[in-house]
Design an enzyme around this catalytic site. Structure first.
Site, mmCIF file in Angstrom:
data_model
loop_
_atom_site.group_PDB
_atom_site.id
_atom_site.type_symbol
_atom_site.label_atom_id
_atom_site.label_comp_id
_atom_site.label_asym_id
_atom_site.label_seq_id
_atom_site.Cartn_x
_atom_site.Cartn_y
_atom_site.Cartn_z
ATOM 1 N N SER A 133 -10.013 -0.594 7.291
ATOM 2 C CA SER A 133 -9.341 -0.409 6.000
ATOM 3 C C SER A 133 -8.688 -1.657 5.424
ATOM 4 O O SER A 133 -8.356 -1.680 4.242
ATOM 5 C CB SER A 133 -8.303 0.713 6.086
ATOM 6 O OG SER A 133 -8.929 1.946 5.837
ATOM 7 N N LYS A 147 0.860 -1.185 0.000
ATOM 8 C CA LYS A 147 0.000 0.000 0.000
ATOM 9 C C LYS A 147 0.897 1.236 0.000
ATOM 10 O O LYS A 147 1.935 1.255 0.677
ATOM 11 C CB LYS A 147 -0.893 -0.039 1.243
ATOM 12 C CG LYS A 147 -1.912 1.090 1.325
ATOM 13 C CD LYS A 147 -2.765 0.912 2.582
ATOM 14 C CE LYS A 147 -3.765 2.031 2.758
ATOM 15 N NZ LYS A 147 -4.543 1.872 4.010
ATOM 16 N N SER A 157 -9.485 1.833 3.039
ATOM 17 C CA SER A 157 -8.555 2.553 2.213
ATOM 18 C C SER A 157 -7.516 1.634 1.567
ATOM 19 O O SER A 157 -6.792 2.069 0.676
ATOM 20 C CB SER A 157 -7.841 3.622 3.049
ATOM 21 O OG SER A 157 -7.053 3.041 4.051
#
Ligand SMILES: *[C@@H]1O[C@H](CO)[C@@H](O)[C@H](O)[C@H]1NC(C)=O
Ligand SMILES: *[C@@H]1O[C@H](CO)[C@@H](O)[C@H](O)[C@H]1NC(C)=O
Ligand SMILES: *[C@@H]1O[C@H](CO)[C@@H](O)[C@H](O)[C@H]1NC(C)=O
Length: 502
Positions: free
Chosen positions: A206, A103, A182
């Site tokens: 997330s 990420k 996210s």
């Protein structure tokens, strides 16, 4: 008379591709990759080329990846050379030679940018690798690139899986459904075979939410089990880094590689290192892992309006019983926690400002040095940052805060009380090994307590949109959560590769 010979040749090629020694790249697991390295049917370089090809082909549609690492092939070649030189010793376990996608809030000190998807951070130079990346490099993993995170400018952008740098991440199962954020990029990339394994991060939901929407396994570790140093922060009380993978086993191999003490996140990793079992986590990948487990079914985590979903869950609970789990149903969390979200948001804002400013001031170079610089940047780039659609209310609210005062201290006390009188008490009273929840329904309760959770694929709705079931527990419960998640996965085998439905 060339035609028959060609046909024979085609048949031979097809046979080879069907498994006579050929490596099957689609849905390849870490254990298959390790075996492929050992038996000579696979090199790390071939694996990297496969994923780079998938990214080139699928990313224009899915936007799961922001950057590929220009050094990935060189790292793979080095891993291949090391393995040959070691006489096979280096692929006996672990992530040596395995391509990992990160990420984009996880710092790498290399040619990749680290931006949390925001244009404001493009061109910033991090002082060092994130703690988890340092561990991956020591394990010999290949850093494949950065996955699209949703941006934190506004909660809606987070939920929809959007960032200025990466654009709108798409759900590979149903292009009209949200991929959720996210950690949308890692979830989608894992689902669509664009990386062997991925890392996401969670503050509240997330990892668990995008894992649910993309039919992958997500582990949200106990707070501090994995280091947060070098991870663009929201709050040190809740942030945690964890794997998002196609199988429980893959996620556990990644977890093994990234857990441990880090002097740059000393307090949290110091406190959690007592939970790390001798011999690591793979010993808990047990097909009989549900046997004897006491699993709580709390009403509050099972309020679904959708009968289709609830029917699937009730079948899964039966399956767990058949595999020896003891289900304790109709439980209620005794404390009134209706103020959890308010307290959580209040604290997140104050802590975000403090921790983001600390992160930015630690950078070697950066176009922005504070939250107020980021806000000014967004105002100066309203089109690229989609201010009209999303605004930046969460940033503006955070900027108005002024550190940890009496209100914030009272909120921290209140959240501790909610955890102690809520999940902690319930689990101890009923001697539970886990609670189960619909999709990511328990994420806030797990988030504010620093508790772990694992999302496992549970089904697909009428439109083909995936949904998960999650297992949650108290701090350090990873071993038993892994046992239950693995046994559940093996008993149900729900995951299937995405269909890219329009
Ligand atoms: C090597 O192992 C892989 C599994 O990772 C398997 O698909 C392949 O057929 C094996 N090849 C040989 C030559 O044994
Ligand atoms: C990092 O960002 C810079 C500036 O946009 C860009 O030129 C560079 O290609 C990026 N790095 C990678 C590995 O994509
Ligand atoms: C829970 O507390 C809130 C105030 O925080 C109150 O408004 C609500 O009525 C309470 N709920 C119950 C069931 O007691």
């Amino acid at each position: 008379m060339a035609a028959p010979r060609l046909r024979v040749l085609a048949a031979v090629v097809a046979l080879a591709a069907a498994g006579c020694g050929a490596f099957e790249f689609q849905e390849a697991t870490v254990e298959a990759i390790q075996l492929g390295f050992r038996n000579g049917s696979l090199t790390s370089a071939a694996l990297v080329r496969f994923y780079l090809g998938r990214i080139a082909r699928l990313n224009p549609l899915l936007r799961a990846v922001i950057e590929v690492n220009p050094d990935a092939l060189a790292q793979a070649a080095r891993a291949d050379a090391e393995r040959r030189a070691s006489g096979g010793r280096l692929c006996a376990g672990g992530l040596h030679g395995v391509p990992v996608l990160l990420k984009d809030n996880i710092a790498t000190r290399d040619r990749l940018n680290t931006t949390a998807g925001s244009l404001a951070l493009l061109g910033s130079v991090v002082p060092r690798d994130a703690g988890v990346v340092a561990r991956l490099r020591r394990a010999g993993a290949v850093i494949l690139g950065k996955a699209n995170p949703s941006e934190w400018s506004n909660f809606r952008a987070v939920k929809e899986g959007w960032s200025a740098r990466g654009g709108q991440t798409m759900n590979p199962y149903d292009l009209s459904a949200t991929p959720c954020g996210s950690s949308s990029g890692p979830g989608v990339a894992a689902a669509a075979n664009m990386a062997a394994v991925t890392l996401g991060s969670e503050t509240d939901g997330s990892i668990l939410c995008p894992s649910s929407f993309n039919s992958v396994v997500g582990i949200k570790p106990t707070l501090g089990l994995t280091s947060r140093s070098g991870v663009i922060p929201i709050t040190p009380r809740q942030d945690t880094v964890g794997p998002m993978c196609r199988t429980v086993s893959d996620a556990v191999h990644v977890l093994d590689a990234i857990v441990g003490y880090d002097k740059l996140d000393a307090e949290a990793t110091g406190a959690a290192s007592k939970y790390i079992p001798r011999g690591g986590y793979t010993q808990f990948l047990r097909a009989d892992g549900l046997r004897g487990k006491r699993i709580g079914v709390c009403n509050v985590f099972f309020v679904g309006k959708d009968k289709e979903h609830l029917d699937v869950y009730s079948k899964h609970l039966d399956t767990m019983s058949q595999h020896g789990a003891i289900l304790i149903g109709d439980l209620d969390i005794a404390t009134n926690f209706s103020d959890l979200s308010d307290k959580e948001m209040l604290l997140m804002k104050a802590e975000f400002k403090l921790s983001l400013n600390a992160y930015l001031s630690d950078l070697l170079h950066s176009p922005v040095r504070s939250l107020s610089d980021v806000i000014a940047f967004n105002n100066a780039h309203p089109v690229e940052e989609r201010l009209k659609d999303f605004g930046q209310n969460d940033l503006l609210d955070a900027e108005k805060t002024n550190g940890i005062g009496a209100r914030e201290r009272a909120a921290i006390r209140r959240l501790k009380e909610i955890s102690a009188n809520g999940l902690e008490k319930l689990m101890k009273e009923h001697q539970l090994d886990a609670i189960v929840a619909l999709k990511w329904a328990a994420s806030s309760v797990l988030a504010v307590g620093g508790y772990p959770g694992i999302a496992v694929p549970a089904g697909y709705d009428k439109e083909g949109v995936p949904f998960a079931i999650s297992f949650g527990g108290l701090r350090g419960y990873e071993p038993r959560l892994i046992e239950m998640a693995y046994a559940f996965e093996q008993a149900t085998k729900v995951r299937r590769p995405p269909t890219f439905k329009h």
